[in-house]
Write an enzyme that holds these catalytic residues in place. Sequence first.
Site, PDB file in Angstrom:
ATOM      1  N   ASP A 118     -25.493 -26.422  17.194  1.00  0.00           N
ATOM      2  CA  ASP A 118     -26.226 -27.561  17.746  1.00  0.00           C
ATOM      3  C   ASP A 118     -26.823 -28.388  16.601  1.00  0.00           C
ATOM      4  O   ASP A 118     -26.845 -27.936  15.451  1.00  0.00           O
ATOM      5  CB  ASP A 118     -27.297 -27.116  18.747  1.00  0.00           C
ATOM      6  CG  ASP A 118     -28.161 -25.958  18.250  1.00  0.00           C
ATOM      7  OD1 ASP A 118     -28.120 -25.660  17.032  1.00  0.00           O
ATOM      8  OD2 ASP A 118     -28.884 -25.363  19.061  1.00  0.00           O
ATOM      9  N   ASN A 168     -37.101 -20.746  27.185  1.00  0.00           N
ATOM     10  CA  ASN A 168     -36.705 -21.145  28.540  1.00  0.00           C
ATOM     11  C   ASN A 168     -35.310 -20.635  28.902  1.00  0.00           C
ATOM     12  O   ASN A 168     -34.737 -21.060  29.905  1.00  0.00           O
ATOM     13  CB  ASN A 168     -36.779 -22.667  28.697  1.00  0.00           C
ATOM     14  CG  ASN A 168     -35.806 -23.407  27.777  1.00  0.00           C
ATOM     15  OD1 ASN A 168     -35.055 -22.774  27.031  1.00  0.00           O
ATOM     16  ND2 ASN A 168     -35.836 -24.723  27.826  1.00  0.00           N
ATOM     17  N   HIS A 217     -32.563 -20.994  27.031  1.00  0.00           N
ATOM     18  CA  HIS A 217     -31.441 -21.775  26.503  1.00  0.00           C
ATOM     19  C   HIS A 217     -30.713 -21.021  25.386  1.00  0.00           C
ATOM     20  O   HIS A 217     -31.287 -20.156  24.729  1.00  0.00           O
ATOM     21  CB  HIS A 217     -31.875 -23.185  26.069  1.00  0.00           C
ATOM     22  CG  HIS A 217     -32.635 -23.287  24.793  1.00  0.00           C
ATOM     23  ND1 HIS A 217     -33.448 -24.363  24.492  1.00  0.00           N
ATOM     24  CD2 HIS A 217     -32.728 -22.465  23.708  1.00  0.00           C
ATOM     25  CE1 HIS A 217     -33.973 -24.194  23.301  1.00  0.00           C
ATOM     26  NE2 HIS A 217     -33.569 -23.051  22.797  1.00  0.00           N
ATOM     27  N   GLU A 270     -29.748 -26.292  27.879  1.00  0.00           N
ATOM     28  CA  GLU A 270     -31.036 -26.121  28.540  1.00  0.00           C
ATOM     29  C   GLU A 270     -30.836 -25.635  29.979  1.00  0.00           C
ATOM     30  O   GLU A 270     -29.719 -25.686  30.508  1.00  0.00           O
ATOM     31  CB  GLU A 270     -31.779 -27.468  28.537  1.00  0.00           C
ATOM     32  CG  GLU A 270     -32.077 -28.030  27.138  1.00  0.00           C
ATOM     33  CD  GLU A 270     -33.306 -27.394  26.471  1.00  0.00           C
ATOM     34  OE1 GLU A 270     -33.521 -26.169  26.622  1.00  0.00           O
ATOM     35  OE2 GLU A 270     -34.046 -28.125  25.789  1.00  0.00           O
TER      36      GLU A 270
HETATM   37  P1  PGA Z   1     -36.597 -19.443  17.749  1.00  0.00           P
HETATM   38  O1  PGA Z   1     -35.626 -20.387  18.570  1.00  0.00           O
HETATM   39  O2  PGA Z   1     -35.721 -18.487  17.012  1.00  0.00           O
HETATM   40  O3  PGA Z   1     -37.339 -20.356  16.836  1.00  0.00           O
HETATM   41  O4  PGA Z   1     -37.447 -18.743  18.744  1.00  0.00           O
HETATM   42  C1  PGA Z   1     -34.693 -19.822  19.435  1.00  0.00           C
HETATM   43  C2  PGA Z   1     -34.033 -20.903  20.235  1.00  0.00           C
HETATM   44  O5  PGA Z   1     -34.703 -21.839  20.674  1.00  0.00           O
HETATM   45  O6  PGA Z   1     -32.815 -20.803  20.471  1.00  0.00           O
END
Ligand code: PGA
Length: 239
Positions: free
Chosen positions: A67, A136, A138, A143
């Site tokens: 991404d 959340n 994702h 999302e």
């Molecule tokens: P994080 O992000 O490792 O900073 O918790 C994970 C994500 O949003 O995929």
Amino acid sequence: MNIVKAPNAGALAQLAADFFQAFIQAENNPLLTLPTGLTPLPLYRELRTRCEAGYQGLGRFTYLALDEYQGLPPSDNRRFARWLKQEILDPLGVPTQNRIIFKSDAADPEAEIKRFTEYYTGKAPIDLAVLGLGLNGHVGFNEPGSAFDSTTRLVDLTPETQETNATYWGYRQRTPTKAYTLGLSELRQAKNTMVLISGKEKSGILRRVLDGPVSEDVPATYLHDIDNVTIFAEAEALS
Ligand code: PGA
């Protein structure tokens, strides 16, 4: 799904690095996708350490971006391509021609998606998808509500994701509101998947992922329906 439980983030990085190293050793220039975020940083540090200690060949893979924020100039420190270049791709010596990234500042996003998708289609499937898990649910920037058959596309980031991502820069810079992401379709086709999860704050969403039901409301639940998934979870995220 295989679940590997680690007592702390350092142990998780060791176990994940062992898996990663064995995978790279066994394959011939595999196609990988890799996450940004805070969770994978200890893994990347461990891989750099192994590289410095003399292990050759950890960078023998082709990197396909998972991404990327849309609309940032090449110099912007928020670009995921820049993060990964610094954290893992340069240190491990991944050849520049083996790095397939989204051009954040592409003038024509549709053409950029087409270019990226054509590359993916020519190399598909991904051999190893390394993923994080959003609060959340994702994966990448798929999302909640993302279709399980969604493909590479430009998405709107939820306010929650914008908020959590702003912590990456100590709230000094805003999170862009749009991003490119590989779709759940490409991620579902991956031959192998490893998911890294650490921190007590992830325990609620990890429980929802593990217990189901499988639902596009929690995109990571697609993991129930595919083979060769290993979840590396810190104990406090599993409690
Ligand atoms: P994080 O992000 O490792 O900073 O918790 C994970 C994500 O949003 O995929």
